[in-house]
Design a protein around this motif. Structure first.
Motif, PDB file in Angstrom:
ATOM      1  N   ALA A 115      14.698  50.332  48.520  1.00  0.00           N
ATOM      2  CA  ALA A 115      15.413  49.194  49.000  1.00  0.00           C
ATOM      3  C   ALA A 115      14.880  48.259  47.805  1.00  0.00           C
ATOM      4  CB  ALA A 115      14.738  48.882  50.311  1.00  0.00           C
ATOM      5  N   ALA A 116      13.728  48.001  47.543  1.00  0.00           N
ATOM      6  CA  ALA A 116      13.405  47.145  46.385  1.00  0.00           C
ATOM      7  C   ALA A 116      14.050  47.243  45.080  1.00  0.00           C
ATOM      8  CB  ALA A 116      11.736  47.075  46.016  1.00  0.00           C
ATOM      9  N   ALA A 117      14.426  48.341  44.760  1.00  0.00           N
ATOM     10  CA  ALA A 117      15.208  48.640  43.701  1.00  0.00           C
ATOM     11  C   ALA A 117      16.492  48.303  43.569  1.00  0.00           C
ATOM     12  CB  ALA A 117      14.958  50.277  43.168  1.00  0.00           C
ATOM     13  N   PHE A 118      17.136  48.694  44.717  1.00  0.00           N
ATOM     14  CA  PHE A 118      18.513  48.210  45.164  1.00  0.00           C
ATOM     15  C   PHE A 118      18.560  46.826  45.202  1.00  0.00           C
ATOM     16  CE2 PHE A 118      19.248  52.807  46.863  1.00  0.00           C
ATOM     17  CZ  PHE A 118      20.106  53.104  45.684  1.00  0.00           C
ATOM     18  N   GLY A 119      17.770  46.293  46.044  1.00  0.00           N
ATOM     19  CA  GLY A 119      17.541  44.843  45.992  1.00  0.00           C
ATOM     20  C   GLY A 119      17.700  43.960  44.385  1.00  0.00           C
ATOM     21  N   LEU A 120      16.995  44.765  43.571  1.00  0.00           N
ATOM     22  CA  LEU A 120      16.934  44.179  42.272  1.00  0.00           C
ATOM     23  C   LEU A 120      18.426  44.100  41.718  1.00  0.00           C
ATOM     24  CD1 LEU A 120      13.337  44.919  40.752  1.00  0.00           C
ATOM     25  CD2 LEU A 120      14.451  42.674  41.086  1.00  0.00           C
ATOM     26  N   LEU A 121      18.931  45.365  41.978  1.00  0.00           N
ATOM     27  CA  LEU A 121      20.299  45.598  41.287  1.00  0.00           C
ATOM     28  C   LEU A 121      21.386  45.059  42.053  1.00  0.00           C
ATOM     29  CD1 LEU A 121      19.841  49.412  40.331  1.00  0.00           C
ATOM     30  CD2 LEU A 121      19.454  47.407  38.932  1.00  0.00           C
ATOM     31  N   ALA A 122      21.014  44.279  43.226  1.00  0.00           N
ATOM     32  CA  ALA A 122      22.294  43.771  43.965  1.00  0.00           C
ATOM     33  C   ALA A 122      22.653  42.580  43.328  1.00  0.00           C
ATOM     34  CB  ALA A 122      21.821  43.393  45.171  1.00  0.00           C
ATOM     35  N   ALA A 123      21.679  41.998  42.197  1.00  0.00           N
ATOM     36  CA  ALA A 123      22.049  40.693  41.418  1.00  0.00           C
ATOM     37  C   ALA A 123      23.013  41.163  40.501  1.00  0.00           C
ATOM     38  CB  ALA A 123      21.001  39.996  41.088  1.00  0.00           C
ATOM     39  N   PRO A 124      24.400  40.542  40.375  1.00  0.00           N
ATOM     40  CA  PRO A 124      25.196  40.943  39.182  1.00  0.00           C
ATOM     41  C   PRO A 124      24.764  41.219  37.894  1.00  0.00           C
ATOM     42  CG  PRO A 124      26.532  39.768  40.919  1.00  0.00           C
ATOM     43  CD  PRO A 124      24.822  39.672  41.221  1.00  0.00           C
ATOM     44  N   ALA A 125      23.931  39.996  37.686  1.00  0.00           N
ATOM     45  CA  ALA A 125      23.249  39.768  36.180  1.00  0.00           C
ATOM     46  C   ALA A 125      22.397  40.890  35.866  1.00  0.00           C
ATOM     47  CB  ALA A 125      22.633  38.438  35.981  1.00  0.00           C
ATOM     48  N   ARG A 126      21.456  41.175  36.820  1.00  0.00           N
ATOM     49  CA  ARG A 126      20.467  42.401  36.573  1.00  0.00           C
ATOM     50  C   ARG A 126      21.201  43.713  36.549  1.00  0.00           C
ATOM     51  NH1 ARG A 126      17.273  38.940  39.694  1.00  0.00           N
ATOM     52  NH2 ARG A 126      17.537  39.735  41.745  1.00  0.00           N
ATOM     53  N   LEU A 127      22.326  43.889  37.446  1.00  0.00           N
ATOM     54  CA  LEU A 127      23.020  45.005  37.193  1.00  0.00           C
ATOM     55  C   LEU A 127      23.773  45.259  35.977  1.00  0.00           C
ATOM     56  CD1 LEU A 127      24.038  47.729  38.767  1.00  0.00           C
ATOM     57  CD2 LEU A 127      25.681  46.370  39.299  1.00  0.00           C
ATOM     58  N   HIS A 128      24.234  44.254  35.316  1.00  0.00           N
ATOM     59  CA  HIS A 128      24.826  44.411  34.031  1.00  0.00           C
ATOM     60  C   HIS A 128      23.697  44.510  32.825  1.00  0.00           C
ATOM     61  CE1 HIS A 128      27.976  42.037  31.367  1.00  0.00           C
ATOM     62  NE2 HIS A 128      27.555  43.435  30.938  1.00  0.00           N
ATOM     63  N   ILE A 129      22.614  43.799  33.063  1.00  0.00           N
ATOM     64  CA  ILE A 129      21.495  44.173  32.209  1.00  0.00           C
ATOM     65  C   ILE A 129      21.043  45.688  32.135  1.00  0.00           C
ATOM     66  CG2 ILE A 129      19.292  43.746  31.574  1.00  0.00           C
ATOM     67  CD1 ILE A 129      19.879  40.825  32.662  1.00  0.00           C
ATOM     68  N   VAL A 130      20.887  46.478  33.329  1.00  0.00           N
ATOM     69  CA  VAL A 130      20.602  47.859  33.501  1.00  0.00           C
ATOM     70  C   VAL A 130      21.691  48.491  32.886  1.00  0.00           C
ATOM     71  CG1 VAL A 130      20.024  49.642  34.798  1.00  0.00           C
ATOM     72  CG2 VAL A 130      18.871  47.312  35.266  1.00  0.00           C
ATOM     73  N   TRP A 131      22.898  47.992  33.188  1.00  0.00           N
ATOM     74  CA  TRP A 131      24.170  49.009  32.600  1.00  0.00           C
ATOM     75  C   TRP A 131      23.911  48.756  31.069  1.00  0.00           C
ATOM     76  CZ3 TRP A 131      27.843  52.347  33.765  1.00  0.00           C
ATOM     77  CH2 TRP A 131      28.815  52.285  32.604  1.00  0.00           C
ATOM     78  N   ALA A 132      23.822  47.646  30.591  1.00  0.00           N
ATOM     79  CA  ALA A 132      23.886  47.538  29.063  1.00  0.00           C
ATOM     80  C   ALA A 132      22.898  48.401  28.473  1.00  0.00           C
ATOM     81  CB  ALA A 132      23.723  46.088  28.802  1.00  0.00           C
ATOM     82  N   LEU A 133      21.717  48.305  29.177  1.00  0.00           N
ATOM     83  CA  LEU A 133      20.577  49.242  28.430  1.00  0.00           C
ATOM     84  C   LEU A 133      20.591  50.617  28.833  1.00  0.00           C
ATOM     85  CD1 LEU A 133      17.393  47.050  29.709  1.00  0.00           C
ATOM     86  CD2 LEU A 133      18.394  47.252  27.482  1.00  0.00           C
ATOM     87  N   THR A 134      21.570  51.049  29.774  1.00  0.00           N
ATOM     88  CA  THR A 134      21.985  52.522  29.863  1.00  0.00           C
ATOM     89  C   THR A 134      22.661  53.049  28.581  1.00  0.00           C
ATOM     90  OG1 THR A 134      23.915  52.367  31.112  1.00  0.00           O
ATOM     91  CG2 THR A 134      21.871  52.672  32.393  1.00  0.00           C
ATOM     92  N   GLN A 135      23.371  52.071  27.960  1.00  0.00           N
ATOM     93  CA  GLN A 135      24.125  52.247  26.958  1.00  0.00           C
ATOM     94  C   GLN A 135      23.482  52.261  25.468  1.00  0.00           C
ATOM     95  OE1 GLN A 135      27.366  53.087  27.844  1.00  0.00           O
ATOM     96  NE2 GLN A 135      26.547  52.712  29.695  1.00  0.00           N
TER      97      GLN A 135
END
Length: 122
Positions: free
Chosen positions: A21-41
């Protein structure tokens, strides 16, 4: 872990659910999700990430700190730069979920390659 009635599957512990839940909570912010997405690339320093995600340098830096504290992002020093990356071995599930969800939503948003059929004018 207790077995869920009638399923034969093990229920996760409260600690595992809280961590997820904590991990999903962090990824719920569009900016943080975008950062993680970018880093997966591919890995990047904070300046490169700010350019890639279109965020202000201080904001991206703060998001990276939160993601790093949660263990979703790691970093290493290269000279004077701090390079950020997602450890695909350690965070394979998170990377898979982010790639799958964002990728599917992006595909759905993309215009269809085949033009829509038009009804004849009446």
């Amino acid at each position: 872990m207790a077995t869920a009635p009638g399923t034969g599957h093990q229920n996760p512990s409260a600690e595992v659910l809280a961590e997820a839940a904590a991990a999903f909570g962090l990824l719920a912010a569009p900016a943080r999700l975008h950062i993680v997405w970018a880093l997966t690339q591919g890995e990047s320093d904070v300046t490169g990430l700010a350019e890639r995600v279109g965020g202000a340098l201080p904001a991206v830096s703060q998001h990276l700190t939160k993601l790093k504290l949660a263990g979703l992002v790691r970093s290493r020093r290269e000279g004077r730069r701090q390079v950020y990356f997602v450890d695909t071995a350690e965070q394979a599930a998170v990377v898979d979920v982010v790639r799958l969800l964002v990728g599917r939503l992006a595909e759905r948003e993309a215009p269809a390659a085949v033009p829509a059929h038009r009804l004849p004018d009446l």
